[in-house]
Design an enzyme around this catalytic site. Sequence first.
Site, mmCIF file in Angstrom:
data_model
loop_
_atom_site.group_PDB
_atom_site.id
_atom_site.type_symbol
_atom_site.label_atom_id
_atom_site.label_comp_id
_atom_site.label_asym_id
_atom_site.label_seq_id
_atom_site.Cartn_x
_atom_site.Cartn_y
_atom_site.Cartn_z
ATOM 1 N N HIS A 24 -37.779 -49.181 -6.119
ATOM 2 C CA HIS A 24 -36.344 -49.141 -6.424
ATOM 3 C C HIS A 24 -35.689 -50.288 -5.651
ATOM 4 C CE1 HIS A 24 -32.555 -46.589 -6.976
ATOM 5 N NE2 HIS A 24 -32.186 -47.345 -5.947
ATOM 6 N N CYS B 163 -25.026 -48.352 -2.843
ATOM 7 C CA CYS B 163 -24.817 -47.032 -2.241
ATOM 8 C C CYS B 163 -23.568 -47.077 -1.369
ATOM 9 C CB CYS B 163 -26.035 -46.656 -1.412
ATOM 10 S SG CYS B 163 -25.800 -45.131 -0.491
#
Length: 298
Positions: free
Chosen positions: A206, A240
């Site tokens: 990822h 994030c």
Amino acid sequence: MTPPAPRFVEVGPRDGLQNEPRAVPLEAKVAFVNLLSRSGLREIEAGAFVSPKAVPQMADSDQVFARIDRQSGVLYSALVPNERGLERALEAKIGKAAVFTAASETFNQKNINCSITESIERFKPVIQRADALRLPLRAYISTAFFCPYEGYVAPDKVVPVVDRLCALGVKELSIGDTIGRASPKDVRALLDVLLKRVRVECVFLHFHDTFGMAIANALTAWNEYGVSGFDASTGGVGGCPYAPGAGGNVAMEDLVFAFAASGAKVDVDVRKLQDAGSLIEKHLGHLMPSRLSKIALR
Ligand code: HMG
Ligand code: MG
């Protein structure tokens, strides 16, 4: 030996949209997932059942799941931080749950307000319940290369987290370069250790693309180690909220293009990804970082 066909997990509707400052309307999220569903992608992370105070952008995930037009053969997954999240996710009829922890303590505290050990304790009932229901599950390990607070994270910090998750029966791991800083050298260093402990089929990578190394990293993992699982986000948006400085995920359309150009068997239609990206871009208030969002393919 030819490397295996890549398996892509689209995380744009979750990772891509969770960090956008402007609220994206529910109908746009639903339309985005629906277009992605018709692109040949087999798995789409469509939302997150986390605290709406922690990530308000994902507060309407139950409605996204209620309204999408589910295509057969496509798995719709969601982030689940705890038992409460799993309850909400099951009501929304998710097809797969994703728990998430990290390899660095500071990031884990900031992100989910507990230590790595506490987070794995929280996952136990989630994993058991998913297992009992035969619900597929993945576990993310964030900051597996670099932490926004602690800097470089050595492979020997990742290994114990991997071991503990595997001991709980987790069969799929998504290994996160949360701040998009890893290079192929770092990828090799981690995979050299990791693939001695877990089967290559269990590993997804990822990559965020802050420093522009994500495609090089993915091709390195695929060509040299036979890793076939990769997460990406159409448009390359996001990041994030608890990882300052993190850029978006590697763009799915760029990654698919790179794999196809490298000779991989790829069943995803890049033009349809471009269409999905154009749709969502209109609601973001800024241009998307992906290369292929700026190129008309002939
Ligand atoms: P907490 O404050 O420690 O937990 O948060 P709590 O149990 O004390 O609950 C606090 C409040 O949240 C309570 O509400 C709970 O009811 C509520 P209040 O009484 O204050 O009104 N709550 C919930 N509400 C809805 N759904 C739930 C839920 N759980 C509690 N499931 C918690 C702990 C984990 C819940 C919180 O910190 C949280 O939700 N964090 C999410 C952070 C997040 O989503 N980060 C982004 C995703 S991770 C990522 O992007 C990395 C990744 O992409 C991989 C990579 O790139 O590396 C996956
Ligand atoms: Mg991420």
